[in-house]
Design an enzyme around this catalytic site. Structure first.
Site, mmCIF file in Angstrom:
data_model
loop_
_atom_site.group_PDB
_atom_site.id
_atom_site.type_symbol
_atom_site.label_atom_id
_atom_site.label_comp_id
_atom_site.label_asym_id
_atom_site.label_seq_id
_atom_site.Cartn_x
_atom_site.Cartn_y
_atom_site.Cartn_z
ATOM 1 N N ASP A 359 -4.555 -1.098 -2.891
ATOM 2 C CA ASP A 359 -5.925 -1.539 -2.632
ATOM 3 C C ASP A 359 -6.187 -2.919 -3.244
ATOM 4 O O ASP A 359 -6.909 -3.739 -2.680
ATOM 5 C CB ASP A 359 -6.941 -0.580 -3.267
ATOM 6 N N GLU A 489 -2.155 7.653 6.548
ATOM 7 C CA GLU A 489 -1.518 8.788 5.863
ATOM 8 C C GLU A 489 -1.629 10.084 6.665
ATOM 9 O O GLU A 489 -1.195 11.134 6.198
ATOM 10 C CB GLU A 489 -2.136 8.958 4.473
ATOM 11 N N GLN A 603 -6.694 5.388 8.913
ATOM 12 C CA GLN A 603 -7.213 4.055 8.557
ATOM 13 C C GLN A 603 -6.380 2.995 9.257
ATOM 14 O O GLN A 603 -5.299 3.289 9.759
ATOM 15 C CB GLN A 603 -7.160 3.871 7.055
#
Ligand code: BGC
Length: 771
Positions: A359, A489, A603
């Site tokens: 991140d 994921e 995502q």
């Protein structure tokens, strides 16, 4: 507009109702921090209702023994956790022996206000105690931005409903626990407490890691605004200290305490003498006084806002949202210490253990790069540089050789903490984001020297990893990367994830080009890098070239898109519109098996790669990929929507960009994911900033030029921000179809907007019109 629990306000988060069932949510939202420490907004007075007590000190961690169902070789022994540190906010209030506890009172006029401009948390309420006594409380606190180891609370109690005896008892407590402890262990030991009559301190040491934290307080009391005549008495127990002030009160009297706190840790000071140092520091704070401390603190915040603010006109909810995000990012990381980093929850909760994830490089890095002095982003890079040795060891554990590095998925000190094989061993794309951040840093700052000093050592180790992680496929006649997990994921152990393969190829190329550049710029520095890394300039470089030219990148030619991974089109093709809203989020409703087999993407994955390397693709290619992947993305990571928003703006789809933007900007304020109780999504807050500056503003640094291509959401009349390019601030204001850029620096800045190129001189202002 949103139906937020919080009032609309440009600079403040305001809560006007006490909702016990949302107590944990508010404790996260109203959290305070200053990069060195932070805390959840726990009440000062006793509270027997549901609460997650949280006080955190930067850099301090506890290695909590790993829990897994089935051990795999290569798993780490521990998961580093930021321990809930000794608590310093407590102030007990006892009226005629009855203790104030909001869980037991009728509460009126409750108001909690976080002033983001000044970094101050204020709470006022009137409480009717079970006995019928009534108290009016005003509590105000801040964690100093100008003196990072200090904090102060002012807490006043107005007593109505008769006369009697009141006790106000500020206290410190080192007997603290983590809710998320794997084995219900306590993370602290060797607690002690002492006092010198005026000040008190509690000291505790983390088990195993032996970090020592000393937390001291000095308190001053006033009655009706005048210094109290009677003295408070301090007592200590093994792990706590109490300072009891007793006073007779008459109807309408106000008793106030100012609590001055110092929190010192052995992360920054020698452990020896820490208690004494903390006591003197609390004493100094008391002598300085609340108002003077507050003034310095406010000034420090003013400086942060001066260059870091984004002003949105015409949409208060959006304004409040972005300021909340910027405020929290600045509370979490100030960039003065390369040993620190940005945990996905910052100092606002226990989840994710306060550790570092990809991140930082993929989402948070551009925020600090553009809003703070160059050394801040450089310190983030140095954090990884300092962990290079550990990343090489980590790769060795998995069987890699010759100085190849695999940075951990989750880390505190450079060691891997994550323990799910499909992520720990397979989500290797994190290595790519670390390489990309070096490139991004140099492109923004022009600090090429970073490559010779540090950057190339990291890049070479990363390239070595990719060169070994690929294998030659006889079948495809190309290099492939097997058994990975991409950013999505919701798919594990896939072959040839386009994003991962693209990053691998790009890293090899960037490393090779950077070496070539250094060789021509300085033979001496080049030789030094080669010697330091024992690079075989023949064999290694030619293998990298071979891989760059022959790596397989899955493509669907008919659809004209990059394929997320091999076999993606074998899945049943559905879109998010086909889903029953009652089954969202999928991760709370579907079995993992069903999620893995489905087409739904957690995502940005292919789109994350397109975002990084946008210049390599034409607009139509970006559009085809966006149109294919966006409808399949459930955005069940908070990191996702911002990247989609940037791309939607790039495609001039301002409406979609705005919808996606809103999802990230008020994610925590409006608790879209129903999990704000665990803490705030700090790293995704940087994504919100990206969505405005790179998305709507269209900021790109291209060929040593700052480029904008702004669009504006229909709901906004204008927006403005400041970015730093080569450390030189530029102010950008977008309204309607024009963008005004002012060069606030002393250097000429090459610029482009709406296709027009020029160099903006120091102090010069230029209006660009959209044609
Ligand atoms: C995301 C990861 C991220 C982590 C921490 C997960 O839900 O999928 O990409 O690194 O959260 O924010």
């Amino acid at each position: 507009m949103t139906d937020s629990r919080f009032q609309s306000d440009e600079w403040k988060i305001i809560e006007t109702r006490f909702e016990a069932e949302r107590g944990r949510d508010s404790e996260s939202i109203f959290a305070l921090g200053n990069g060195m420490m932070g805390q959840r907004a726990n009440f000062e007075e006793t509270y027997s209702g549901d609460t997650l007590q949280g006080t955190y000190v930067a850099g301090i961690y506890y290695p909590d023994k790993t829990v897994v169902g089935w051990w795999k070789n290569g798993y780490p022994d521990y998961f580093a956790k930021v321990p809930n540190a000794p608590s310093w906010t407590g102030i007990k209030v006892r009226i005629d022996g009855e203790e104030l506890d909001l869980a037991a009172c009728k509460i009126k006029n409750f108001r909690r206000e976080l002033d983001m401009k000044e970094g101050v948390l204020t709470r006022t309420f009137t409480a009717m105690m079970p006995s019928g006594r009534q108290v009016e409380v005003t509590a105000k606190r801040f964690i100093s931005m100008s003196q990072p180891e200090r904090a102060a609370i002012s807490y006043s109690v107005r007593l109505t409903g008769g006369s009697g005896t009141a006790e106000i008892i500020p206290w410190l407590n080192a007997d603290v626990y983590n809710e998320d402890a794997n084995y219900d262990e306590k993370f602290w030991e060797n607690e002690s407490a002492e006092h010198d009559g005026a000040r008190a301190v509690v000291v505790a040491q983390t088990r195993k890691t032996a970090f020592v934290v000393a937390t001291a307080m000095e308190n001053t009391f006033t009655v009706n605004g005048k210094p109290a005549k009677s003295k408070a008495s301090i007592t200590t127990a093994v792990n706590s200290a109490h300072c009891t002030f007793t006073s007779a009160y008459a109807e309408g009297d106000t008793i106030e305490v100012k609590k001055y706190v110092a929190v010192l840790s052995s992360f920054n000071h020698p452990a020896e003498g820490l208690a004494g140092k903390a006591m003197s520091m609390a004493g100094e704070a008391a002598r300085k006084g609340f108002e003077a401390m507050l003034r310095d603190h406010t000034k420090a915040w003013e400086k942060k806002w001066e260059h870091g603010d984004i002003v949105i006109k015409g949409d208060i909810a959006a304004q409040q949202g972005i300021r909340f995000n910027i405020f929290q990012l600045n509370q979490t990381y100030t960039g003065e210490d390369p040993r620190l980093n940005i945990g996905p929850k910052g100092f606002t909760g226990e989840k994710y253990g306060g550790s570092t994830y990809w991140d930082t490089e993929a989402f948070a890095f551009p925020f600090y790069l553009s809003t703070a002095d160059t050394h801040v982003a450089r310190n983030l890079l140095l954090y990884r540089y300092k962990h290079l040795g550990k990343a090489i060891e980590n790769a060795q554990k998995l069987g890699f050789t010759g100085g190849a590095a695999l940075y951990p998925m989750v880390t505190m000190n450079g060691e891997e903490c994550h323990n799910e094989w499909e992520i720990t061993f397979e989500e290797i794309h994190r290595n790519g984001a670390i390489a990309y951040a070096i490139f991004n840093y140099i492109r923004h700052t022009g600090d090429q020297n970073y490559l010779a000093e540090y950057g190339l050592e990291v890049l070479i180790a990363l390239s070595r990893f990719w060169a070994q992680r690929c294998n030659w496929s006889q079948e495809k006649n190309q290099y492939v990367i097997l058994g990975v997990t991409g950013p999505n994921e919701y798919e594990n152990n896939v072959n040839n994830n386009w994003y991962t393969n693209t990053l691998a190829r790009w890293t090899l190329k960037y490393t090779s080009d950077s070496l070539e550049w250094l060789r021509s710029a300085s033979e001496v520095k080049y030789n030094s890098v080669v010697a330091r890394t024992r690079l075989d300039t023949q064999c290694e470089l030619s293998l990298w070239k071979e891989i760059i030219n022959n790596i397989y990148l899955p493509v669907h030619y008919d659809l004209g898109i990059f394929l997320q991974q091999d076999g993606f089109m074998d899945k049943m093709q559905q879109t998010v519109k086909d889903l029953d809203p009652a089954e969202r989020p999928l991760n709370q409703h579907w079995s993992w098996d069903r999620i893995l087999r489905s087409v739904f993407i957690k995502q940005a994955d292919v789109l994350q790669g397109i975002y990084f390397f946008e210049e390599e693709f034409d607009e139509e290619a970006i559009r085809r990929n966006f149109d294919f992947y966006e409808p399949r993305c459930v955005h069940e990571s908070s990191l996702s929507a911002s990247i989609h928003s940037v791309l939607a703006a790039r495609l001039h789809d301002t409406e979609s960009a705005y919808t996606l933007y809103l999802r990230t900007a008020r994610l925590d304020l409006d608790d879209y994911n129903r999990e704000v109780k665990d803490g705030l999504h700090i790293t995704s807050m940087a994504g919100t900033w990206l969505a405005i500056v790179e998305g709507f503003g269209g900021l790109r640094i291209s060929n040593d030029r700052v480029c904008f291509n702004p669009v504006i959401p229909a709901a906004w009349s204008s927006y403005s921000f400041i970015i730093r390019y080569r450390n030189n601030p530029l102010r950008v204001e977008v309204n309607g179809s024009a963008v005004n850029v002012v060069n606030l620096s002393k250097a000429a800045i090459p610029l482009a907007a709406y296709g027009e190129k020029l160099t903006l001189q120091p102090g010069e202002k230029k209006k660009f019109k959209k044609s």
